[in-house]
Design a protein around this motif. Structure first.
Motif, PDB file in Angstrom:
ATOM      1  N   VAL A 193       0.858  -1.185   0.000  1.00 16.48           N
ATOM      2  CA  VAL A 193       0.000   0.000   0.000  1.00 16.48           C
ATOM      3  C   VAL A 193       0.894   1.236   0.000  1.00 16.48           C
ATOM      4  O   VAL A 193       1.715   1.411   0.900  1.00 16.48           O
ATOM      5  N   ALA A 194       0.749   2.079  -1.011  1.00 19.48           N
ATOM      6  CA  ALA A 194       1.551   3.295  -1.112  1.00 19.48           C
ATOM      7  C   ALA A 194       0.619   4.478  -1.300  1.00 19.48           C
ATOM      8  O   ALA A 194      -0.213   4.488  -2.213  1.00 19.48           O
ATOM      9  N   ALA A 195       0.759   5.481  -0.438  1.00 21.75           N
ATOM     10  CA  ALA A 195      -0.057   6.687  -0.529  1.00 21.75           C
ATOM     11  C   ALA A 195       0.827   7.848  -0.960  1.00 21.75           C
ATOM     12  O   ALA A 195       1.752   8.228  -0.248  1.00 21.75           O
ATOM     13  N   GLY A 196       0.548   8.365  -2.143  1.00 23.06           N
ATOM     14  CA  GLY A 196       1.350   9.440  -2.708  1.00 23.06           C
ATOM     15  C   GLY A 196       1.974   8.984  -4.010  1.00 23.06           C
ATOM     16  O   GLY A 196       2.799   8.064  -4.005  1.00 23.06           O
ATOM     17  N   ALA A 197       1.589   9.592  -5.112  1.00 19.23           N
ATOM     18  CA  ALA A 197       2.091   9.170  -6.425  1.00 19.23           C
ATOM     19  C   ALA A 197       2.591  10.373  -7.209  1.00 19.23           C
ATOM     20  O   ALA A 197       2.010  11.460  -7.140  1.00 19.23           O
ATOM     21  N   GLU A 198       3.674  10.156  -7.933  1.00 19.84           N
ATOM     22  CA  GLU A 198       4.249  11.166  -8.814  1.00 19.84           C
ATOM     23  C   GLU A 198       4.602  10.493 -10.133  1.00 19.84           C
ATOM     24  O   GLU A 198       4.620   9.270 -10.241  1.00 19.84           O
ATOM     25  N   TRP A 199       4.937  11.309 -11.129  1.00 19.32           N
ATOM     26  CA  TRP A 199       5.306  10.758 -12.424  1.00 19.32           C
ATOM     27  C   TRP A 199       6.760  10.292 -12.391  1.00 19.32           C
ATOM     28  O   TRP A 199       7.658  11.044 -12.043  1.00 19.32           O
ATOM     29  N   HIS A 200       6.959   9.016 -12.720  1.00 19.81           N
ATOM     30  CA  HIS A 200       8.295   8.426 -12.822  1.00 19.81           C
ATOM     31  C   HIS A 200       8.357   7.650 -14.137  1.00 19.81           C
ATOM     32  O   HIS A 200       7.611   6.691 -14.327  1.00 19.81           O
ATOM     33  N   GLY A 201       9.238   8.076 -15.028  1.00 23.21           N
ATOM     34  CA  GLY A 201       9.391   7.349 -16.283  1.00 23.21           C
ATOM     35  C   GLY A 201       8.122   7.251 -17.098  1.00 23.21           C
ATOM     36  O   GLY A 201       7.863   6.228 -17.739  1.00 23.21           O
ATOM     37  N   GLY A 202       7.305   8.289 -17.041  1.00 23.57           N
ATOM     38  CA  GLY A 202       6.094   8.299 -17.853  1.00 23.57           C
ATOM     39  C   GLY A 202       4.881   7.647 -17.237  1.00 23.57           C
ATOM     40  O   GLY A 202       3.842   7.537 -17.901  1.00 23.57           O
ATOM     41  N   GLN A 203       4.995   7.211 -16.002  1.00 17.54           N
ATOM     42  CA  GLN A 203       3.829   6.623 -15.341  1.00 17.54           C
ATOM     43  C   GLN A 203       3.790   7.040 -13.879  1.00 17.54           C
ATOM     44  O   GLN A 203       4.818   7.355 -13.280  1.00 17.54           O
ATOM     45  N   LEU A 204       2.598   7.043 -13.311  1.00 10.82           N
ATOM     46  CA  LEU A 204       2.444   7.378 -11.903  1.00 10.82           C
ATOM     47  C   LEU A 204       3.003   6.255 -11.039  1.00 10.82           C
ATOM     48  O   LEU A 204       2.732   5.074 -11.281  1.00 10.82           O
ATOM     49  N   ALA A 205       3.788   6.629 -10.052  1.00 14.75           N
ATOM     50  CA  ALA A 205       4.374   5.635  -9.162  1.00 14.75           C
ATOM     51  C   ALA A 205       4.694   6.299  -7.829  1.00 14.75           C
ATOM     52  O   ALA A 205       4.809   7.521  -7.733  1.00 14.75           O
ATOM     53  N   ASN A 206       4.845   5.476  -6.818  1.00 11.73           N
ATOM     54  CA  ASN A 206       5.220   5.953  -5.496  1.00 11.73           C
ATOM     55  C   ASN A 206       6.732   5.881  -5.347  1.00 11.73           C
ATOM     56  O   ASN A 206       7.363   4.915  -5.783  1.00 11.73           O
ATOM     57  N   GLU A 207       7.331   6.904  -4.727  1.00 11.86           N
ATOM     58  CA  GLU A 207       8.789   6.958  -4.643  1.00 11.86           C
ATOM     59  C   GLU A 207       9.365   5.789  -3.843  1.00 11.86           C
ATOM     60  O   GLU A 207      10.470   5.319  -4.139  1.00 11.86           O
ATOM     61  N   ASP A 208       8.643   5.297  -2.832  1.00  9.19           N
ATOM     62  CA  ASP A 208       9.130   4.141  -2.074  1.00  9.19           C
ATOM     63  C   ASP A 208       9.148   2.892  -2.951  1.00  9.19           C
ATOM     64  O   ASP A 208      10.109   2.109  -2.924  1.00  9.19           O
ATOM     65  N   ALA A 209       8.085   2.708  -3.728  1.00  5.30           N
ATOM     66  CA  ALA A 209       8.026   1.560  -4.630  1.00  5.30           C
ATOM     67  C   ALA A 209       9.128   1.640  -5.676  1.00  5.30           C
ATOM     68  O   ALA A 209       9.745   0.623  -6.036  1.00  5.30           O
ATOM     69  N   VAL A 210       9.396   2.841  -6.157  1.00  8.03           N
ATOM     70  CA  VAL A 210      10.467   3.031  -7.139  1.00  8.03           C
ATOM     71  C   VAL A 210      11.817   2.657  -6.544  1.00  8.03           C
ATOM     72  O   VAL A 210      12.653   2.005  -7.186  1.00  8.03           O
ATOM     73  N   ALA A 211      12.052   3.054  -5.285  1.00  6.70           N
ATOM     74  CA  ALA A 211      13.314   2.721  -4.614  1.00  6.70           C
ATOM     75  C   ALA A 211      13.465   1.220  -4.440  1.00  6.70           C
ATOM     76  O   ALA A 211      14.571   0.668  -4.620  1.00  6.70           O
ATOM     77  N   LEU A 212      12.380   0.543  -4.102  1.00  7.70           N
ATOM     78  CA  LEU A 212      12.446  -0.908  -3.946  1.00  7.70           C
ATOM     79  C   LEU A 212      12.704  -1.594  -5.287  1.00  7.70           C
ATOM     80  O   LEU A 212      13.456  -2.572  -5.359  1.00  7.70           O
ATOM     81  N   ARG A 213      12.101  -1.090  -6.334  1.00  7.51           N
ATOM     82  CA  ARG A 213      12.333  -1.668  -7.662  1.00  7.51           C
ATOM     83  C   ARG A 213      13.787  -1.513  -8.085  1.00  7.51           C
ATOM     84  O   ARG A 213      14.368  -2.414  -8.700  1.00  7.51           O
ATOM     85  N   ALA A 214      14.373  -0.381  -7.733  1.00  7.80           N
ATOM     86  CA  ALA A 214      15.775  -0.148  -8.091  1.00  7.80           C
ATOM     87  C   ALA A 214      16.705  -1.117  -7.374  1.00  7.80           C
ATOM     88  O   ALA A 214      17.792  -1.434  -7.881  1.00  7.80           O
ATOM     89  N   ALA A 215      16.295  -1.598  -6.195  1.00  6.97           N
ATOM     90  CA  ALA A 215      17.121  -2.524  -5.421  1.00  6.97           C
ATOM     91  C   ALA A 215      16.794  -3.984  -5.715  1.00  6.97           C
ATOM     92  O   ALA A 215      17.467  -4.889  -5.205  1.00  6.97           O
ATOM     93  N   SER A 216      15.778  -4.236  -6.518  1.00 12.72           N
ATOM     94  CA  SER A 216      15.358  -5.607  -6.837  1.00 12.72           C
ATOM     95  C   SER A 216      16.123  -6.134  -8.045  1.00 12.72           C
ATOM     96  O   SER A 216      16.580  -5.364  -8.892  1.00 12.72           O
ATOM     97  N   THR A 217      16.242  -7.449  -8.115  1.00 11.13           N
ATOM     98  CA  THR A 217      16.867  -8.064  -9.285  1.00 11.13           C
ATOM     99  C   THR A 217      15.837  -8.730 -10.187  1.00 11.13           C
ATOM    100  O   THR A 217      16.188  -9.274 -11.235  1.00 11.13           O
TER     101      THR A 217
END
Length: 226
Positions: A40-64
């Motif tokens: 559950v993520a509350a708060g979305a901004e545009w990342h790479g052309g799509q709405l995303a949450n900054e925490d989710a983006v950080a986790l994706r960057a650390a995932s393989t």
């Protein structure tokens, strides 16, 4: 068998995302396929052309492992508010069984899954359910991120008590120096070591520009996670 870990915090803004991303980097040394989940993520901004949450983006960057957003962030709410308020404003119902199903699909794709909660352990998800209900439904070992600042001892003790009251395992905790001006941080860490009664997995220094990959080296993982 996939390793699953649930990361919660003593409050919002204590560095759960940083601790979770660093934990993913630490786990990849033993589990090639790792993925983060922000149910559950509350708060979305545009990342790479799509709405995303900054925490989710950080986790994706650390995932393989790259997965569809509906799996690693099944509930994305536009407003940066408590989830129950953000969900009501968006006309969304946070459905815990659906989140559990998304988690199970992640376990089929990864060797280790790090699930980062929203806010603190009892953050409201609706009028009747909280993050504690989600943690209980997942049934994973819990890592508690303690933001080192005045008041953290009480918050940590109460959160640990709440985790155990749900029948969950508090597997360890992370000390995060969120307040570089905090007085007697080592004394606070010593008290927490004694009273939480579980391993201190890492002490994260205050960094103007946090680097999750570098911080991974500070983790001491439990033997059954390696």
């Amino acid at each position: 068998m996939t390793l699953g870990v649930f990361v919660t915090g003593t409050d919002t803004g204590v560095g759960k995302s940083l601790a979770s991303a660093a934990l993913l980097h630490a786990l990849v040394r033993h589990h090639p396929r790792v993925v983060g989940m922000k149910p559950v993520a509350a708060g979305a901004e545009w990342h790479g052309g799509q709405l995303a949450n900054e925490d989710a983006v950080a986790l994706r960057a650390a995932s393989t492992v790259a997965v569809p957003p509906e799996l690693d962030n099944p509930v994305l709410l536009p407003d940066p508010l408590s989830p129950h308020i953000a969900a009501a404003r968006a006309g969304v119902r946070i459905h815990i069984p659906a989140i559990v199903q998304s988690y199970r699909q992640l376990t089929e794709r990864a060797d280790a899954v790090v699930v980062e909660s929203a806010g603190g352990f009892h953050v409201p998800l609706s009028d009747t359910e909280t993050g504690a209900d989600l943690a209980q439904a997942l049934g994973l070992p819990v890592v508690l991120v303690v933001g080192l600042r005045l008041g953290c001892l009480n918050h940590a003790a109460l959160t640990a008590e709440a985790i155990r009251a749900r029948g969950l395992t508090l597997a360890g905790w992370v000390a995060n120096r969120v307040d570089p001006q905090m007085r007697a941080p080592e004394d606070n860490i010593a008290w927490l070591r004694q009273h939480l009664g579980v391993p201190l997995l890492a002490t994260l220094p205050h960094q103007p520009r946090p680097d999750a990959r570098a911080l991974a080296a500070l983790y001491q993982l439990p033997p059954d996670w390696t």
